[in-house]
Scaffold this motif. Structure first.
Motif, PDB file in Angstrom:
ATOM      1  N   GLY A 173      23.571 -18.402  84.775  1.00 22.04           N
ATOM      2  CA  GLY A 173      22.210 -18.813  84.378  1.00 22.04           C
ATOM      3  C   GLY A 173      22.130 -19.648  83.113  1.00 22.04           C
ATOM      4  N   GLY A 174      23.245 -20.220  82.700  1.00 24.41           N
ATOM      5  CA  GLY A 174      23.212 -21.043  81.475  1.00 24.41           C
ATOM      6  C   GLY A 174      23.468 -20.199  80.239  1.00 24.41           C
ATOM      7  N   ASP A 175      23.402 -20.847  79.080  1.00 21.27           N
ATOM      8  CA  ASP A 175      23.701 -20.131  77.829  1.00 21.27           C
ATOM      9  C   ASP A 175      22.782 -18.911  77.680  1.00 21.27           C
ATOM     10  N   MET A 176      23.406 -17.813  77.226  1.00 20.55           N
ATOM     11  CA  MET A 176      22.698 -16.513  77.257  1.00 20.55           C
ATOM     12  C   MET A 176      21.912 -16.265  75.960  1.00 20.55           C
ATOM     13  N   VAL A 177      20.694 -15.776  76.109  1.00 24.01           N
ATOM     14  CA  VAL A 177      19.863 -15.489  74.926  1.00 24.01           C
ATOM     15  C   VAL A 177      20.343 -14.173  74.298  1.00 24.01           C
ATOM     16  N   LEU A 178      20.576 -14.220  72.985  1.00 20.71           N
ATOM     17  CA  LEU A 178      21.053 -13.010  72.296  1.00 20.71           C
ATOM     18  C   LEU A 178      19.945 -12.287  71.550  1.00 20.71           C
ATOM     19  N   SER A 179      18.927 -13.073  71.092  1.00 15.66           N
ATOM     20  CA  SER A 179      17.902 -12.427  70.265  1.00 15.66           C
ATOM     21  C   SER A 179      16.521 -12.956  70.610  1.00 15.66           C
ATOM     22  N   ARG A 180      15.519 -12.163  70.268  1.00 15.93           N
ATOM     23  CA  ARG A 180      14.135 -12.549  70.582  1.00 15.93           C
ATOM     24  C   ARG A 180      13.671 -13.715  69.706  1.00 15.93           C
ATOM     25  N   ARG A 181      12.626 -14.372  70.150  1.00 11.95           N
ATOM     26  CA  ARG A 181      12.107 -15.573  69.489  1.00 11.95           C
ATOM     27  C   ARG A 181      11.595 -15.265  68.074  1.00 11.95           C
ATOM     28  N   THR A 182      11.936 -16.170  67.128  1.00  8.31           N
ATOM     29  CA  THR A 182      11.394 -16.040  65.746  1.00  8.31           C
ATOM     30  C   THR A 182      11.059 -17.421  65.209  1.00  8.31           C
ATOM     31  N   ASN A 183      10.389 -17.407  64.083  1.00  8.04           N
ATOM     32  CA  ASN A 183      10.120 -18.662  63.391  1.00  8.04           C
ATOM     33  C   ASN A 183      11.114 -18.836  62.249  1.00  8.04           C
ATOM     34  N   GLY A 184      11.201 -20.056  61.756  1.00  4.70           N
ATOM     35  CA  GLY A 184      12.064 -20.330  60.603  1.00  4.70           C
ATOM     36  C   GLY A 184      13.516 -20.052  60.923  1.00  4.70           C
ATOM     37  N   ASP A 185      14.278 -19.665  59.884  1.00  3.66           N
ATOM     38  CA  ASP A 185      15.698 -19.414  60.175  1.00  3.66           C
ATOM     39  C   ASP A 185      16.005 -17.923  60.285  1.00  3.66           C
ATOM     40  N   ASP A 186      14.975 -17.151  60.599  1.00  3.71           N
ATOM     41  CA  ASP A 186      15.193 -15.704  60.851  1.00  3.71           C
ATOM     42  C   ASP A 186      15.995 -15.505  62.129  1.00  3.71           C
ATOM     43  N   ILE A 187      16.550 -14.304  62.214  1.00  2.00           N
ATOM     44  CA  ILE A 187      17.182 -13.939  63.490  1.00  2.00           C
ATOM     45  C   ILE A 187      16.307 -12.860  64.121  1.00  2.00           C
ATOM     46  N   GLY A 188      15.906 -13.081  65.335  1.00  2.00           N
ATOM     47  CA  GLY A 188      15.007 -12.129  66.003  1.00  2.00           C
ATOM     48  C   GLY A 188      15.754 -10.868  66.405  1.00  2.00           C
ATOM     49  N   SER A 189      15.006  -9.864  66.882  1.00  2.00           N
ATOM     50  CA  SER A 189      15.679  -8.608  67.236  1.00  2.00           C
ATOM     51  C   SER A 189      16.585  -8.838  68.447  1.00  2.00           C
ATOM     52  N   PRO A 190      17.685  -8.102  68.492  1.00  2.00           N
ATOM     53  CA  PRO A 190      18.729  -8.363  69.495  1.00  2.00           C
ATOM     54  C   PRO A 190      18.285  -8.000  70.909  1.00  2.00           C
ATOM     55  N   LEU A 191      18.826  -8.696  71.877  1.00  2.00           N
ATOM     56  CA  LEU A 191      18.546  -8.367  73.278  1.00  2.00           C
ATOM     57  C   LEU A 191      19.689  -7.533  73.855  1.00  2.00           C
ATOM     58  N   TYR A 192      19.406  -6.984  75.023  1.00  2.00           N
ATOM     59  CA  TYR A 192      20.297  -6.003  75.654  1.00  2.00           C
ATOM     60  C   TYR A 192      21.785  -6.381  75.668  1.00  2.00           C
ATOM     61  N   ASN A 193      22.095  -7.573  76.234  1.00  2.00           N
ATOM     62  CA  ASN A 193      23.520  -7.871  76.448  1.00  2.00           C
ATOM     63  C   ASN A 193      24.338  -7.906  75.159  1.00  2.00           C
ATOM     64  N   LEU A 194      23.679  -8.302  74.079  1.00  2.00           N
ATOM     65  CA  LEU A 194      24.384  -8.357  72.791  1.00  2.00           C
ATOM     66  C   LEU A 194      24.492  -6.957  72.185  1.00  2.00           C
ATOM     67  N   ALA A 195      23.319  -6.272  72.143  1.00  2.00           N
ATOM     68  CA  ALA A 195      23.291  -4.965  71.474  1.00  2.00           C
ATOM     69  C   ALA A 195      24.199  -3.960  72.192  1.00  2.00           C
ATOM     70  N   VAL A 196      24.231  -4.039  73.515  1.00  2.00           N
ATOM     71  CA  VAL A 196      25.013  -3.063  74.284  1.00  2.00           C
ATOM     72  C   VAL A 196      26.510  -3.184  73.955  1.00  2.00           C
ATOM     73  N   VAL A 197      26.959  -4.429  73.772  1.00  2.00           N
ATOM     74  CA  VAL A 197      28.390  -4.629  73.481  1.00  2.00           C
ATOM     75  C   VAL A 197      28.711  -4.088  72.086  1.00  2.00           C
ATOM     76  N   ILE A 198      27.853  -4.443  71.126  1.00  2.00           N
ATOM     77  CA  ILE A 198      28.112  -4.013  69.742  1.00  2.00           C
ATOM     78  C   ILE A 198      28.095  -2.481  69.657  1.00  2.00           C
ATOM     79  N   ASP A 199      27.130  -1.892  70.326  1.00  2.00           N
ATOM     80  CA  ASP A 199      26.994  -0.430  70.207  1.00  2.00           C
ATOM     81  C   ASP A 199      28.037   0.331  71.031  1.00  2.00           C
ATOM     82  N   ASP A 200      28.390  -0.187  72.194  1.00  2.00           N
ATOM     83  CA  ASP A 200      29.457   0.489  72.952  1.00  2.00           C
ATOM     84  C   ASP A 200      30.762   0.438  72.149  1.00  2.00           C
ATOM     85  N   ASN A 201      30.984  -0.690  71.485  1.00  2.00           N
ATOM     86  CA  ASN A 201      32.191  -0.808  70.665  1.00  2.00           C
ATOM     87  C   ASN A 201      32.101   0.149  69.468  1.00  2.00           C
ATOM     88  N   PHE A 202      30.933   0.191  68.842  1.00  2.00           N
ATOM     89  CA  PHE A 202      30.719   1.066  67.680  1.00  2.00           C
ATOM     90  C   PHE A 202      30.931   2.541  68.068  1.00  2.00           C
TER      91      PHE A 202
END
Ligand code: GLU
Length: 478
Positions: A173-202
């Motif tokens: 489906g093309g490049d995968m979205v990792l975080s929710r939409r934000t303004n400026g140079d903030d990083i939005g809250s993480p989405l499932y595919n990213l958070a699941v990997v980090i937390d399963d590893n943790f």
């Protein structure tokens, strides 16, 4: 190293049977291999996650006996950690800021639809220069962070249930979205595919068992594992539970939450036994009635089917009835009492309640059947149509008068033998078929032609002092 497995439910609804079955397979595999079973509550979707759903999920799992080995982790408490890692992926150039607006996405989808193409993101913001990114930010454009997926990437893993699985980057489906939409140079809250990997590893999860609807997510997640240099866990994708039409069982199907099964009167052991058989079966010829304890010894991932498992109420009911049949009658009596108390039905003595339990135990399929099956012992039932026909077509009057006559000659409390004698005597003396006699009595006592053992039922009524009055009521009808 010990196997560490987990369930990662999103608290956006009541504990669903599909999630409970995933929990069970994880739990069984953990027990079988002397590993650990953990919980992570995936509550980063703030608008849909609710603490009452977390409570319901934990209570449901406990009720089923699927206990966990460490305190559950709340994913929302780890968002800062996720953001640090997204930043790292951005800095490394593996991920980038994508400014595609909702309108642009819509236009892209429409063009693809027109050309008969499947929806796929076209990565149009992948190669922006630093200054372009800065000017978009300064213009106040919002963005998400995307992870680059090379169309030519080949992803494969050995699934413990499905064997070799292969995916190509172009099918994700093309490049995968990792975080929710934000303004400026903030990083939005993480989405499932990213958070699941980090937390399963943790959490040191080394084996992920989840539904087959996650197979394409696994392909995406493997790309993230590799980008982060994490050790890959093993993966197993279980077959989905299907409704009678062969579609994935969903909230739209009548009963799906564990609470509903519980309220209807399914026993936790029967439900876990049945859930285990949704996609798994013991070796042929082996008994299918298996406690959690036995299941945890017999269960093996290699015996799990690939095909979806149809939900079968008849089988669940049969299993539940087997558990009820095999239950200690005193324990069952204690459950029945709760139903009786709710109805405000009083039992004349403990022994009477236990005897009634013993009388109906084998015919109860789900616990709430106890209401219908025991009601005639508490409340005088109307005579049903078949009963009325029977009364019309047979000489019931003289039969019942004779019973009253003989009963009044007996001492106050009658026993099994007294009843047998009364039946023998009347049938011999007046040449009445026993069947007719018994049916007449059944109608007099319970208003219908079927029910549990007549002699035992009569004894219960007699102990409540209601046998004579019910016979008299029948005579009044005739
Ligand atoms: N929160 C995800 C879900 O409920 C977890 C899936 C997974 O086990 O990775 O579907």
């Amino acid at each position: 190293m010990k196997n560490r497995l987990r369930l990662a439910p999103s608290p956006t609804g009541l504990l669903h049977i599909g999630t409970a079955r995933t929990a069970l397979f994880n739990w069984l595999y953990a027990k079988k291999t002397k590993g650990e079973f953990l919980l992570r509550i995936e509550d980063t979707d703030i608008s849909r996650s609710k603490p009452e759903f977390t409570k319901n999920i934990l209570e449901g799992l406990s009720w089923l006996g699927l206990n966990w080995d460490e305190d559950p982790i709340n994913q929302s408490e780890r968002i800062d950690e996720h953001k640090v890692i997204i930043k790292k992926l951005l800095d490394e150039g593996v991920a980038y800021r994508c400014f595609m607006s909702e309108k642009e996405s819509q236009q892209l989808r429409e063009t693809q639809k027109k050309n008969g193409l499947p929806p796929k993101h076209d990565n149009r913001y992948r190669d922006l220069s630093k200054s372009q990114i800065e000017s978009f930010i300064n213009e106040g454009k919002s963005s998400v962070i995307r992870f680059k997926i090379d169309d030519n990437a080949q992803i494969s893993w050995h699934d413990q249930i499905r064997g070799e699985i292969k995916w190509f980057g172009k099918d994700l489906g093309g490049d995968m979205v990792l975080s929710r939409r934000t303004n400026g140079d903030d990083i939005g809250s993480p989405l499932y595919n990213l958070a699941v990997v980090i937390d399963d590893n943790f959490m040191n999860i080394n084996h992920v068992i989840r539904g087959e609807d996650h197979i394409s997510n696994t392909a995406k997640q493997i790309l993230i594992y590799k980008a982060l240099n994490y050790k890959l866990p093993k993966f197993s994708h279980t077959p989905l539970i299907l409704n009678s039409e062969g579609k994935k069982l969903s909230k739209r199907d009548s009963v799906t939450s564990i609470d509903e099964f519980r309220e209807m009167g399914y026993l936790p052991d029967a439900l876990t036994n049945y859930m285990a058989l949704l996609g798994w079966s013991p070796k042929s010829g082996e008994n299918e009635i298996l406690s959690l304890e036995k299941l945890s010894k017999t269960f093996d991932l290699k015996d799990v089917n690939k095909a979806g498992a149809k939900f079968n109420w008849e089988k669940l009911n049969w299993i539940n009835s087997q558990y009820i049949k095999n239950m200690d009658s005193n324990d069952l009596f204690n459950i029945f009492r709760i139903y009786w108390e709710k109805e405000k039905w009083e039992i004349p003595s403990q022994q009477w309640g236990l005897n009634l339990t013993l009388l109906i135990q084998d015919s109860i399929i789900i616990l709430r059947d106890v209401i219908d099956q025991s009601k005639p012992f508490f409340k005088l039932p109307e005579v049903d149509n078949k009963g009325l026909d029977f009364l019309k077509n047979n000489d019931v009057k003289s039969i019942l008068e004779n019973v009253i006559d003989l009963l009044s000659k007996k001492s106050q409390s009658i026993n099994h033998n007294d009843i047998k004698e009364i039946i023998e005597e009347i049938s011999n003396k007046y040449k009445i078929k026993k069947g007719i006699l018994m049916k007449s009595l059944r109608i007099a006592f319970f208003g219908c032609l079927s029910g549990p053992d007549l002699i035992e039922s009569w004894l219960l009524l007699s102990e409540k002092g209601e046998d004579l009055s019910r016979i008299q009521r029948c005579l009044d009808i005739i």
